[in-house]
Design a protein around this motif. Structure first.
Motif, PDB file in Angstrom:
ATOM      1  N   ASP A 168       0.690  -1.142  -0.001  1.00 16.51           N
ATOM      2  CA  ASP A 168      -0.071  -0.043  -0.120  1.00 16.51           C
ATOM      3  C   ASP A 168       0.974   1.220   0.096  1.00 16.51           C
ATOM      4  N   ASN A 169       1.893   1.505   0.816  1.00 22.02           N
ATOM      5  CA  ASN A 169       2.684   2.347   0.761  1.00 22.02           C
ATOM      6  C   ASN A 169       3.550   2.487  -0.418  1.00 22.02           C
ATOM      7  N   ILE A 275      13.084   7.727   0.182  1.00 23.74           N
ATOM      8  CA  ILE A 275      13.826   6.406   0.055  1.00 23.74           C
ATOM      9  C   ILE A 275      14.001   6.212   1.725  1.00 23.74           C
ATOM     10  N   PHE A 276      14.412   6.972   2.467  1.00 23.39           N
ATOM     11  CA  PHE A 276      15.126   6.958   3.841  1.00 23.39           C
ATOM     12  C   PHE A 276      13.696   6.666   4.561  1.00 23.39           C
ATOM     13  N   LEU A 277      12.662   7.280   4.491  1.00 21.04           N
ATOM     14  CA  LEU A 277      11.411   7.142   5.295  1.00 21.04           C
ATOM     15  C   LEU A 277      10.722   5.800   4.991  1.00 21.04           C
ATOM     16  N   TYR A 368       7.611   6.678  11.373  1.00 24.32           N
ATOM     17  CA  TYR A 368       8.199   6.700  10.341  1.00 24.32           C
ATOM     18  C   TYR A 368       7.064   6.674   9.410  1.00 24.32           C
ATOM     19  N   ASP A 369       5.718   5.745   9.472  1.00 25.47           N
ATOM     20  CA  ASP A 369       4.838   5.863   8.689  1.00 25.47           C
ATOM     21  C   ASP A 369       4.086   7.394   8.530  1.00 25.47           C
ATOM     22  N   MET A 370       3.859   8.134   9.668  1.00 25.78           N
ATOM     23  CA  MET A 370       3.404   9.323   9.571  1.00 25.78           C
ATOM     24  C   MET A 370       4.160  10.146   9.014  1.00 25.78           C
ATOM     25  N   LYS A 371       5.599  10.245   8.957  1.00 25.16           N
ATOM     26  CA  LYS A 371       6.542  10.918   8.223  1.00 25.16           C
ATOM     27  C   LYS A 371       6.345  10.699   6.779  1.00 25.16           C
ATOM     28  N   PHE A 372       6.166   9.653   6.456  1.00 24.47           N
ATOM     29  CA  PHE A 372       6.102   9.027   5.012  1.00 24.47           C
ATOM     30  C   PHE A 372       4.840   9.500   4.433  1.00 24.47           C
ATOM     31  N   GLN A 373       3.797   9.210   5.017  1.00 21.36           N
ATOM     32  CA  GLN A 373       2.432   9.706   4.491  1.00 21.36           C
ATOM     33  C   GLN A 373       2.398  11.055   4.377  1.00 21.36           C
ATOM     34  N   ASP A 374       2.947  11.881   5.334  1.00 20.61           N
ATOM     35  CA  ASP A 374       2.949  13.408   5.344  1.00 20.61           C
ATOM     36  C   ASP A 374       3.714  13.798   4.017  1.00 20.61           C
ATOM     37  N   ILE A 376       4.187  11.949   1.241  1.00 22.16           N
ATOM     38  CA  ILE A 376       3.561  11.588   0.013  1.00 22.16           C
ATOM     39  C   ILE A 376       2.419  12.393  -0.242  1.00 22.16           C
ATOM     40  N   ASP A 377       1.614  12.827   0.968  1.00 21.42           N
ATOM     41  CA  ASP A 377       0.231  13.762   0.896  1.00 21.42           C
ATOM     42  C   ASP A 377       0.639  15.005   0.453  1.00 21.42           C
ATOM     43  N   ASN A 378       1.913  15.617   0.647  1.00 22.38           N
ATOM     44  CA  ASN A 378       2.261  16.893   0.298  1.00 22.38           C
ATOM     45  C   ASN A 378       3.247  16.981  -0.939  1.00 22.38           C
ATOM     46  N   LEU A 379       3.383  15.855  -1.599  1.00 25.32           N
ATOM     47  CA  LEU A 379       4.500  15.723  -2.569  1.00 25.32           C
ATOM     48  C   LEU A 379       4.216  16.587  -3.795  1.00 25.32           C
ATOM     49  N   SER A 380       2.949  16.679  -4.172  1.00 25.32           N
ATOM     50  CA  SER A 380       2.670  17.678  -5.239  1.00 25.32           C
ATOM     51  C   SER A 380       2.986  19.080  -4.928  1.00 25.32           C
TER      52      SER A 380
END
Length: 415
Positions: A168-169, A275-277, A368-374, A376-380
């Motif tokens: 999913d990630n 990559i790190f997260l 780490y999941d929270m940081k990664f999701q944040d 991805i959500d703000n990638l644009s």
């Protein structure tokens, strides 16, 4: 393994023999055993013979071309095994049923082979171990756990949950970067078409100018000349470079390590963080779930690090188990890697001291999941300025390249 040119003497005549060995002494000993009637005089490291080089190249190409089993197919079959064994169906009947139902040809063949090995008297873990590359280290660890506890169903349900989380990630990250990549590709194609179609129409006018053309115009004309005369070659070189990088990344450990090291460098905006997260989330997720399932910490660490794809991060995490073996605590071993923030180290330390390591590892994974999701959500939002800068640069180059000579021409006419 290295190649050595070994000089042997037989009946007063010298000849060269190529020997493959780990070091010079091993090459000499191997040559003595291989040619007992000769005397070995010298061994020098040399390049691999042409036939061996070609053979290795073809093997690597075959490995590169080999289709990877889709993660969804693996999860589906693993979940099916969990459900069927939970219902009390014997493992050999379960595997045969799974092999019959799966549409993936590779998985079908693998499960049939595993079932055959189990019927021959092998354990499930022994039967699945040869397919570590296909299933991953965590599948082997969870199979071992299921066999030890006598509860394959629970272990495989947990394994499917872990793989689904990772899937999913990964899917979310790919979806987030798909739109920016498509936009950039479209801009690149549009710019190339403009170069090939618009610039030639102005080329004859520019050739009549007696003065030196502006730099943007020179760039456009040179690009048009290169695309017109060597467009196919440029395209071929581009594809060859992409294929070459992918090939060496998969088949050359040193090249992969250097590439992975570059990708997590701070200069690689966003890519290094993503990559790190994602890597740290995957590592801590697997490690935490294995510890929670009752697998010893050292074994859980070894399995979790096998899930790490980035060679530079993996090199640091490999030191954790070794340092624990020297008597360090888990928190101290993690601190030496330099990968964990102080807050996380304190949480792990508290978990070790209070006997709640699995609960603290869950919190670390969630962080780490929270940081990664944040991310991805703000990638644009993060990528938008880069894209705007890139698009503005292409438009500006095209506009200046075409209109600057026109302005000069207008001035010349007025004068």
């Amino acid at each position: 393994m290295k190649y050595f040119s070994v000089t042997v003497m037989e009946k007063g005549k010298r000849r060269q023999e190529i020997v493959k060995a780990s070091n010079k002494m091993a090459a000499v000993n191997l040559a003595k055993n291989k040619f007992p009637s000769t005397m070995v005089t010298k061994a020098v490291e040399t390049a691999a013979p042409l036939e061996d080089t070609l053979s290795n190249l073809f093997d690597a190409l075959k490995k590169t071309a080999k289709s990877k089993i889709p993660l969804n197919d693996k999860i589906s079959t693993i979940r099916q095994i969990a459900v069927m064994t939970d219902a009390g169906i014997p493992i050999n009947d379960t595997l045969m049923e799974v092999a019959e139902n799966t549409e993936n040809a590779q998985l079908k063949e693998i499960y049939k082979t595993i079932n055959k090995d189990i019927n021959s008297g092998n354990s499930i873990s022994d039967a699945i171990t040869p397919y570590t590359e296909e299933f991953g280290h965590v599948a082997i660890a969870m199979t071992n756990l299921g066999e030890r506890t006598g509860n394959i169903s629970e272990s495989y349900h947990k394994l499917a949950d872990i793989l689904e989380n990772i899937r999913d990630n990964t899917a979310k990250f790919k979806k987030a970067i798909r739109t920016p990549l498509i936009t950039l590709a479209a801009m690149g194609i549009a710019f190339t078409i403009l170069i090939m179609v618009v610039v030639p129409k102005f080329k004859d006018i520019f050739d009549k100018f007696k003065t030196e053309l502006p730099i943007p115009t020179q760039i456009l004309l040179k690009l048009e000349w290169a695309f017109s005369n060597y467009g196919v070659l440029i395209l071929f070189i581009l594809f060859a470079m992409i294929f070459g990088v992918k090939f060496f990344y998969k088949n050359n450990k040193e090249f992969k390590y250097q590439m992975d090291k570059i990708l997590i460098h701070p200069r690689f905006y966003l890519i290094n963080k993503a990559i790190f997260l994602s890597t740290m989330h995957k590592y801590n997720l697997v490690f935490g779930e294995l510890v929670k399932s009752g697998i010893p910490v050292s074994e859980a660490l070894e399995t979790a690090v096998g899930m790490v794809d980035n060679a530079a991060i993996k090199e640091k995490l490999l030191t954790v188990n070794a340092n624990i073996g020297r008597g360090m605590s888990l928190a101290e071993a993690f601190q030496i890697t330099g990968l964990y923030e102080n807050m996380l180290l304190q949480m792990i330390k508290a978990g070790e001291a209070g006997g709640q390591l699995d609960a603290m590892l869950d919190k670390v994974t969630d962080y780490y999941d929270m940081k990664f999701q944040d991310l991805i959500d703000n990638l644009s939002t993060y990528i938008e300025p880069i894209m705007m800068f890139f698009i503005a640069g292409l438009v500006l180059l095209m506009a200046l390249g075409i209109f600057m000579p026109m302005w000069d021409l207008g001035k010349a006419v007025k004068n």
